[in-house]
Structures are given as structure tokens and as C-alpha cells.
Write a protein that holds these residues in place. Structure first.
Motif, short mmCIF file in Angstrom:
data_model
loop_
_atom_site.label_atom_id
_atom_site.label_comp_id
_atom_site.label_asym_id
_atom_site.label_seq_id
_atom_site.Cartn_x
_atom_site.Cartn_y
_atom_site.Cartn_z
N LEU A 45 2.21 -2.85 8.38
CA LEU A 45 1.62 -2.61 9.70
C LEU A 45 2.04 -1.25 10.26
O LEU A 45 1.21 -0.52 10.83
CB LEU A 45 2.03 -3.73 10.66
CG LEU A 45 1.46 -5.11 10.35
CD1 LEU A 45 2.06 -6.15 11.28
CD2 LEU A 45 -0.05 -5.10 10.46
N VAL A 46 3.30 -0.88 10.06
CA VAL A 46 3.76 0.44 10.51
C VAL A 46 3.00 1.53 9.77
O VAL A 46 2.59 2.54 10.36
CB VAL A 46 5.29 0.58 10.29
CG1 VAL A 46 5.74 2.02 10.42
CG2 VAL A 46 6.03 -0.29 11.28
N ALA A 47 2.79 1.35 8.47
CA ALA A 47 2.07 2.35 7.68
C ALA A 47 0.64 2.52 8.17
O ALA A 47 0.15 3.65 8.29
CB ALA A 47 2.07 1.95 6.20
N VAL A 48 -0.03 1.42 8.46
CA VAL A 48 -1.42 1.51 8.92
C VAL A 48 -1.49 2.19 10.29
O VAL A 48 -2.31 3.09 10.51
CB VAL A 48 -2.07 0.10 8.95
CG1 VAL A 48 -3.42 0.14 9.63
CG2 VAL A 48 -2.20 -0.45 7.53
N VAL A 49 -0.63 1.77 11.20
CA VAL A 49 -0.67 2.33 12.56
C VAL A 49 -0.28 3.81 12.55
O VAL A 49 -0.96 4.65 13.15
CB VAL A 49 0.24 1.51 13.51
CG1 VAL A 49 0.40 2.21 14.84
CG2 VAL A 49 -0.33 0.12 13.71
N CYS A 50 0.80 4.14 11.85
CA CYS A 50 1.22 5.55 11.81
C CYS A 50 0.21 6.41 11.05
O CYS A 50 0.01 7.57 11.40
CB CYS A 50 2.60 5.67 11.17
SG CYS A 50 3.92 5.10 12.24
#
Length: 95
Positions: A45-50
């Protein structure tokens, strides 16, 4: 006579770099059945958002790491998909 000596603003590439790092971590841990879920899902999720934030910054011209942001977001999506597949395979009824 005053010369305009404005210093150039450095690119804001932190989101793209974070997306790539989190995407790699998420994909590595996506294939660990139980403990990997606790690492891969948040990291994905962090990878997608960032990655999304990084691509927006590139579009606005404030960042230069388009490739890193895009690859990080794609790795995050792939990791989340892999977690789903591994979860479905481990918890499927053999009946």
C-alpha cells in the motif's frame, strides 16, 4: 543593477524512491505465507500511494524519478496481488 540569483530547487524524489523500496520489500515478503502478510500488505500500500504521489510530482515538474515511482507502484500492485493469490492458495478448502 541586481542580478536574480535564485538557487534552483532540488527535485522532490523522495516519494519515488520510497515507492521503489517499499515495492521491492512488499514483493519479497508477498510469498511468505503468514508473516509476509503483515509486511507485504502495508508495504504494498505504501508503494502504491508513494508511487502515485511521485508520478504526480513528476507531472508537476517538481520531481525527476518517473521510472522509480512507476516501477514502485507496479511492484506494490503485484505484491498485493501475490498476497491475495498466496492467501487463497493457503486457505483454500481441499474438501
Amino acid at each position: 543593477m541586481t542580478a536574480d540569483r535564485s538557487t534552483p530547487v532540488p527535485p522532490r524524489n523522495g516519494a519515488g524512491n520510497t515507492a521503489l523500496t517499499a515495492g521491492i520489500v512488499a514483493l519479497v515478503f508477498a510469498f511468505v505465507p503468514v508473516i509476509g502478510d503483515f509486511v507485504a500488505i502495508p508495504a504494498g500500500l505504501v508503494a502504491v500511494v508513494c508511487g502515485w504521489i511521485g508520478l504526480e510530482r513528476v507531472d508537476r515538474g517538481t520531481a525527476t524519478h518517473r521510472r522509480e515511482a512507476l516501477i514502485g507502484a507496479c511492484l506494490g500492485v503485484a505484491a498485493l496481488f501475490a498476497v491475495f493469490v498466496v492467501f487463497a492458495a493457503v486457505h483454500s478448502s481441499t474438501g
